[in-house]
Design a protein around this motif. Structure first.
Motif, mmCIF file in Angstrom:
data_model
loop_
_atom_site.group_PDB
_atom_site.id
_atom_site.type_symbol
_atom_site.label_atom_id
_atom_site.label_comp_id
_atom_site.label_asym_id
_atom_site.label_seq_id
_atom_site.Cartn_x
_atom_site.Cartn_y
_atom_site.Cartn_z
ATOM 1 N N PHE A 175 6.023 14.587 -1.866
ATOM 2 C CA PHE A 175 5.990 13.366 -1.067
ATOM 3 C C PHE A 175 7.387 12.757 -1.022
ATOM 4 O O PHE A 175 8.020 12.565 -2.057
ATOM 5 C CB PHE A 175 4.995 12.364 -1.653
ATOM 6 N N GLN A 176 7.854 12.512 0.183
ATOM 7 C CA GLN A 176 9.193 11.950 0.371
ATOM 8 C C GLN A 176 9.292 10.584 -0.310
ATOM 9 O O GLN A 176 8.371 9.767 -0.223
ATOM 10 C CB GLN A 176 9.484 11.806 1.859
ATOM 11 N N ASN A 177 10.405 10.353 -0.990
ATOM 12 C CA ASN A 177 10.653 9.059 -1.619
ATOM 13 C C ASN A 177 10.574 7.964 -0.551
ATOM 14 O O ASN A 177 11.235 8.059 0.486
ATOM 15 C CB ASN A 177 12.040 9.078 -2.272
ATOM 16 N N ILE A 178 9.776 6.922 -0.787
ATOM 17 C CA ILE A 178 9.584 5.909 0.259
ATOM 18 C C ILE A 178 10.861 5.131 0.566
ATOM 19 O O ILE A 178 11.005 4.589 1.671
ATOM 20 C CB ILE A 178 8.432 4.939 -0.082
ATOM 21 N N LYS A 179 11.792 5.082 -0.387
ATOM 22 C CA LYS A 179 13.077 4.425 -0.091
ATOM 23 C C LYS A 179 13.816 5.215 0.978
ATOM 24 O O LYS A 179 14.421 4.635 1.886
ATOM 25 C CB LYS A 179 13.918 4.316 -1.366
ATOM 26 N N ASN A 180 13.761 6.534 0.867
ATOM 27 C CA ASN A 180 14.380 7.395 1.887
ATOM 28 C C ASN A 180 13.642 7.279 3.214
ATOM 29 O O ASN A 180 14.254 7.228 4.288
ATOM 30 C CB ASN A 180 14.383 8.850 1.423
ATOM 31 N N VAL B 97 0.840 -1.204 0.000
ATOM 32 C CA VAL B 97 0.000 0.000 0.000
ATOM 33 C C VAL B 97 0.873 1.252 0.000
ATOM 34 O O VAL B 97 0.583 2.225 -0.698
ATOM 35 C CB VAL B 97 -0.947 0.017 1.218
ATOM 36 N N GLN B 98 1.936 1.243 0.773
ATOM 37 C CA GLN B 98 2.864 2.372 0.792
ATOM 38 C C GLN B 98 3.393 2.643 -0.618
ATOM 39 O O GLN B 98 3.410 3.791 -1.081
ATOM 40 C CB GLN B 98 4.037 2.086 1.736
ATOM 41 N N ASN B 99 3.783 1.594 -1.295
ATOM 42 C CA ASN B 99 4.309 1.717 -2.651
ATOM 43 C C ASN B 99 3.243 2.190 -3.631
ATOM 44 O O ASN B 99 3.500 3.046 -4.493
ATOM 45 C CB ASN B 99 4.865 0.360 -3.109
ATOM 46 N N ALA B 100 2.028 1.661 -3.491
ATOM 47 C CA ALA B 100 0.938 2.038 -4.398
ATOM 48 C C ALA B 100 0.555 3.504 -4.228
ATOM 49 O O ALA B 100 0.256 4.192 -5.217
ATOM 50 C CB ALA B 100 -0.271 1.142 -4.152
ATOM 51 N N LEU B 101 0.554 3.982 -2.994
ATOM 52 C CA LEU B 101 0.237 5.393 -2.759
ATOM 53 C C LEU B 101 1.308 6.302 -3.355
ATOM 54 O O LEU B 101 0.989 7.341 -3.942
ATOM 55 C CB LEU B 101 0.107 5.661 -1.253
ATOM 56 N N GLU B 102 2.573 5.908 -3.218
ATOM 57 C CA GLU B 102 3.639 6.711 -3.809
ATOM 58 C C GLU B 102 3.470 6.778 -5.327
ATOM 59 O O GLU B 102 3.628 7.837 -5.937
ATOM 60 C CB GLU B 102 5.015 6.133 -3.473
ATOM 61 N N THR B 103 3.135 5.642 -5.936
ATOM 62 C CA THR B 103 2.927 5.599 -7.386
ATOM 63 C C THR B 103 1.794 6.528 -7.797
ATOM 64 O O THR B 103 1.910 7.292 -8.761
ATOM 65 C CB THR B 103 2.603 4.161 -7.843
ATOM 66 N N TYR B 104 0.688 6.485 -7.055
ATOM 67 C CA TYR B 104 -0.462 7.334 -7.368
ATOM 68 C C TYR B 104 -0.106 8.810 -7.224
ATOM 69 O O TYR B 104 -0.371 9.620 -8.119
ATOM 70 C CB TYR B 104 -1.644 6.995 -6.460
#
Length: 218
Positions: free
Chosen positions: A90-95, A69-76
């Protein structure tokens, strides 16, 4: 003609339900005025599967769904941001995940930290988080086929998802959107997030058009 009227009615019903499931703080404008960057953290997941699996395996699967879900929200958000739809970054989720790991925060302990604490650690103005309750592994994909018999057989409901945004300075809840997950929601996590957020697009508090409308009405 009857089919068109029926589809229109369904569309209005879905839109109406989307609005009822959305909460926005009356203090949103005041608290978010200086917001520039938000962080998306993994969602807390509860799986209720029929499969006979161990607690350890269940925890691994819950973690997988939470990160999906975290990844999907970042994509959206990234797709919408390219069209200049949002007033924040939005902060890069990898960071995000790297900073959490550096502070000894993992999926199993993230819920003991407040939104304010996480915002300080991640160096952001607010936190996008949420909960996911599922009886299927959505990240692996589910059948998109749907029939009205599903309602009668009790197979239409896959669970529920809640997305919320909290202010980093005060820790207060700014916005929340809850939605039931079923066969019409999408065939996988990315599909679910894309469809549900599009339904709430005009109610998303950082949407540029929404903010323009609000300023006009002040």
């Amino acid at each position: 003609m009857k089919k068109i009227i029926f589809l229109l009615f369904c569309g209005i019903s879905i839109w109406g339900n989307a609005q009822k499931n959305i909460y926005e703080s009356a203090k949103f404008d005041d608290l978010s005025q200086e917001h520039q960057v938000l962080a998306i953290i993994p969602f807390l997941t509860h799986l209720d599967l029929e499969d006979n699996i161990s607690k350890e395996e269940l925890k691994i699967l819950e973690k997988k769904e939470g990160y999906a879900v975290q990844n999907a929200l970042e994509t959206y958000f990234s797709k919408r941001k390219q069209k200049k739809k949002f007033s924040v970054e939005f902060q890069n989720i990898k960071n995000t995940n790297a900073l959490l790991a550096q502070n000894n925060i993992d999926y199993n302990t993230i819920d003991v930290y407040t939104a304010k604490q996480l915002s300080d650690i991640l160096g952001v103005d607010g936190i996008v988080s949420g909960n996911l309750n599922l009886n299927v592994l959505l990240s692996e994909g589910v059948t998109a086929e749907f029939s009205f018999m599903d309602y009668f057989m009790g197979d239409a409901n896959y669970g529920r998802i809640g997305v919320k945004i909290s202010d980093g300075t005060t820790g207060k809840l700014l916005w929340k959107y809850e939605k039931e997950i079923n066969k019409k929601s999408g065939k996988n996590t990315n599909d679910l997030i894309d469809r549900m957020m599009k339904l709430a697009a005009r109610k998303f508090p950082y949407d540029r058009e929404k903010r323009k409308d609000r300023k006009r009405n002040q």
